[in-house]
Design a protein around this motif. Structure first.
Motif, PDB file in Angstrom:
ATOM      1  N   ASP A  42       0.881  -1.164   0.000  1.00 27.86           N
ATOM      2  CA  ASP A  42       0.000   0.000   0.000  1.00 27.86           C
ATOM      3  C   ASP A  42       0.921   1.218   0.000  1.00 27.86           C
ATOM      4  OD1 ASP A  42      -1.600   2.097   0.627  1.00 27.86           O
ATOM      5  OD2 ASP A  42      -2.451   1.236   2.461  1.00 27.86           O
ATOM      6  N   TYR A  47       3.862   7.387   1.729  1.00 24.12           N
ATOM      7  CA  TYR A  47       3.681   8.844   1.807  1.00 24.12           C
ATOM      8  C   TYR A  47       3.328   9.257   3.232  1.00 24.12           C
ATOM      9  CZ  TYR A  47       4.134   8.994  -3.207  1.00 24.12           C
ATOM     10  OH  TYR A  47       4.648   8.891  -4.468  1.00 24.12           O
ATOM     11  N   ARG A  98      -1.940   6.297  10.672  1.00 18.12           N
ATOM     12  CA  ARG A  98      -3.342   6.716  10.471  1.00 18.12           C
ATOM     13  C   ARG A  98      -3.743   7.785  11.479  1.00 18.12           C
ATOM     14  NH1 ARG A  98      -4.932   4.575   5.641  1.00 18.12           N
ATOM     15  NH2 ARG A  98      -4.170   2.472   5.401  1.00 18.12           N
ATOM     16  N   SER A 107      -1.616  14.688   2.187  1.00 18.40           N
ATOM     17  CA  SER A 107      -1.827  15.091   0.791  1.00 18.40           C
ATOM     18  C   SER A 107      -0.882  16.212   0.352  1.00 18.40           C
ATOM     19  CB  SER A 107      -3.278  15.470   0.542  1.00 18.40           C
ATOM     20  OG  SER A 107      -4.028  14.287   0.406  1.00 18.40           O
ATOM     21  N   ARG A 116       7.882  12.741  -4.248  1.00 16.88           N
ATOM     22  CA  ARG A 116       7.304  11.710  -5.130  1.00 16.88           C
ATOM     23  C   ARG A 116       8.414  10.942  -5.859  1.00 16.88           C
ATOM     24  NH1 ARG A 116       2.233  11.782  -4.872  1.00 16.88           N
ATOM     25  NH2 ARG A 116       2.160  10.014  -6.282  1.00 16.88           N
ATOM     26  N   GLY A 136      -2.183   2.501  -4.988  1.00 18.19           N
ATOM     27  CA  GLY A 136      -1.862   3.907  -4.754  1.00 18.19           C
ATOM     28  C   GLY A 136      -2.688   4.814  -5.620  1.00 18.19           C
ATOM     29  N   ARG A 137      -2.038   5.892  -6.091  1.00 16.60           N
ATOM     30  CA  ARG A 137      -2.734   6.869  -6.924  1.00 16.60           C
ATOM     31  C   ARG A 137      -2.148   6.917  -8.339  1.00 16.60           C
ATOM     32  NH1 ARG A 137      -4.522   6.813  -2.424  1.00 16.60           N
ATOM     33  NH2 ARG A 137      -5.655   8.451  -1.327  1.00 16.60           N
ATOM     34  N   ASP A 138      -0.859   6.531  -8.451  1.00 16.68           N
ATOM     35  CA  ASP A 138      -0.149   6.717  -9.722  1.00 16.68           C
ATOM     36  C   ASP A 138       0.579   5.435 -10.127  1.00 16.68           C
ATOM     37  OD1 ASP A 138       1.585   6.632  -7.627  1.00 16.68           O
ATOM     38  OD2 ASP A 138       2.889   8.231  -8.326  1.00 16.68           O
ATOM     39  N   ASP A 191      -5.185  15.517  -4.407  1.00 16.34           N
ATOM     40  CA  ASP A 191      -4.593  14.382  -5.136  1.00 16.34           C
ATOM     41  C   ASP A 191      -4.822  14.491  -6.642  1.00 16.34           C
ATOM     42  OD1 ASP A 191      -3.877  13.414  -2.688  1.00 16.34           O
ATOM     43  OD2 ASP A 191      -5.404  11.844  -2.594  1.00 16.34           O
TER      44      ASP A 191
END
Ligand code: DC
Length: 504
Positions: A42, A47, A98, A107, A116, A136-138, A191
């Protein structure tokens, strides 16, 4: 890090899962990892770990130079199996990632290009080592643009806020859905609008909207996108590669909750020594010749020994999907049943415990594929159903294990479920006499062995079979097998939900 696993030629690796917060990435990632023995990373936790480090050092997200310098010197390590743990300076900080502080600040920090690029480099290094699922996001767009299987999960902000509120309770930071929605909206905004690799689906990603789906539905849908292995010559070859793919999922088997069962954990010394070789082997080219060599060889042996009979072969359809079911008395039953069927190649579903090396090599060469019994083994079910959809022959011993008493036991519902999902007809069979093969002295006495094949049970495909339909078909399978058996193999049976004492 644990021992690297070689990517399987039949299962895609790595798998990329992207999507906004609370869209279901982690759940799906863990499901893939658990089912296929991959490790799960994850990347959001990386990040978050950076954010924790920056907050500890008092570096703000607006100080890009200081963030970049910190990212360059950060001692961040990943430990992963089905779940991800993060070590900062050698200390496990996963439980701190968390916290509301990290949640609020992650973010902006993850929008810093220098941060990054450092983390993307690290993620690529990690992914180069064995089969991985990265979320992830990318991942599909930047980290692993060549990943052979990419998913992009999405869901309405409301659905995600509700999930996040539920999760926040589990993480000890109880939030209402309204508070979660506020957080999610601002995270989504940062994001997806940041300059450096904003959140967006890769053009080749499979998009799944999870808003209206249950967890199981998301997983089933995603699993159904695992490409079918390359197809060989005939129907049987296709089944082989398919099942080989299932067999390749075996090196790190786990049950539904992700733990390895006792039987599965107990791999022998030879098995462990051979593992680096056997995991890299492709069994496929050898399956067909080995299978037919065994079938014809065994037919000759049985014929020489005499006292062997296969009756009802006219009931075997010449082509098309078929489920062969039988009672189970001895480990020799699969090859004996296969020799009785002879004209078609049967792919047996076999308990995963049998795939331990070195005996596992024979099972794989025979084209069998593993199933975790007493567990809704989705991967095994999917492989079985795909084999049938391509016109293959599936072999099952629906009792799930050998009978210790010789009496036939009540079938598990799995066979009926597969038949109802696919509409494949069922060939009920009975094996008689193999219980005597357990004793070598009996073998010398040439026991009488018979494979009896009954009339086909035709099945109509049903998209979502009800419990009654499954139970009714299970009863029919049981009745058809018992009708073929001599009386002393059959015990009084107590009804649909009853268990027959012959099964252990
Ligand atoms: O998935 P998550 O909520 O744990 O992610 C935390 C933050 O990290 C989120 O704001 C987006 C960012 N992130 C990212 O930019 N790229 C990734 N590959 C993973 C996460």
């Amino acid at each position: 890090m644990t021992e690297p696993q070689p990517p399987s030629p039949t299962l895609p690796s790595p798998i990329a899962i992207d999507g906004p917060a609370a869209s279901g990435k982690t759940t799906l990632g863990r499901a893939f990892a658990g089912r296929f023995g991959y490790r799960f990373l994850d990347t959001g936790l990386m990040y978050r770990a950076f954010t924790l480090a920056a907050l500890r050092e008092g570096i703000g997200a607006d100080d890009e130079a200081a963030c970049e310098a910190l990212a360059g010197r950060l001692d961040l390590r990943v430990e992963a199996e089905e779940d991800t743990r993060i070590l900062l300076d050698g200390k496990d900080v996963t439980s701190e990632l968390r916290s509301p502080d990290v949640e609020r600040n992650v973010s902006p920090y993850s929008a810093v290009p220098g941060v990054r690029s450092a983390l993307v480099r690290l993620q690529r290094e990690v992914a180069a080592d064995g089969p991985w699922v990265l979320a992830g996001r990318d991942i599909g767009t930047v980290v692993l643009p060549n990943a052979p299987l990419k998913f992009y999960l999405e869901a309405s902000a409301e659905a995600r806020a509700e999930r996040r509120a539920r999760q926040s309770g589990e993480w000890g930071q109880a939030q209402t859905a309204a508070e979660s929605k506020g957080d999610i909206n601002s995270r989504d905004a940062i994001d997806s609008t940041r300059k450096a690799s904003p959140l967006e689906p890769a053009p080749d990603a499979i998009r799944i909207d999870t808003t209206e789906l249950t967890l199981d539905e998301v997983i089933t849908l995603a699993f159904s996108h695992i490409p079918a292995p390359e197809e060989g010559g005939g129907e049987d070859n296709r089944g082989a590669s398919e099942q080989n793919a299932a067999a390749r999922t075996e090196p790190r088997p786990r049950n539904a909750t992700g733990d390895r069962s006792k039987g599965e954990r107990k791999e022998g010394r030879i098995g462990r020594l051979l593992a680096p070789i056997t995991r890299r082997l492709s069994w496929e080219p050898f399956v067909r010749p080995f299978y037919w060599f065994c079938v014809h060889g065994l037919r000759v042996i049985l014929w020489v020994l005499g006292r062997w009979k296969a009756v009802g072969r006219e009931n075997i359809p010449a082509s098309g999907p078929l489920i062969v079911v039988s009672n189970h008395l001895n480990n020799a039953d699969p090859p004996i049943l296969a020799s009785g069927i002879a004209r078609r190649q049967v792919r047996f579903m076999a308990k995963i415990e049998l795939f331990k090396m070195p005996f596992g090599a024979i099972i794989r060469l025979y084209g069998a594929f593993p199933v975790r019994r007493f567990d809704a083994d989705l991967a095994a079910m999917l492989h079985a159903e795909r084999l049938l959809k391509r016109g293959g022959v599936l072999g099952m011993f629906p009792e799930g294990t050998r009978s210790r008493t010789g009496k036939v036991g009540r079938p598990h519902p799995g066979t009926a479920l597969i038949a109802l999902h696919t509409g494949a007809p069922i060939l009920p069979c009975a094996i008689v006499g193999t219980e005597q093969l357990g004793n070598p002295l009996n073998v010398l006495r040439k026991p009488r062995i018979e494979v009896r094949m009954g009339k086909l049970i035709e099945v109509e495909a049903v998209r979502r079979p009800t419990e009654e339909q499954v139970s009714e078909l299970t009863d029919r399978i049981f009745a058809a097998i018992t009708a073929l058996l001599p009386e002393h193999y059959v015990e009084a049976y107590t009804g649909s939900n009853g268990q027959n004492s012959s099964r252990k």
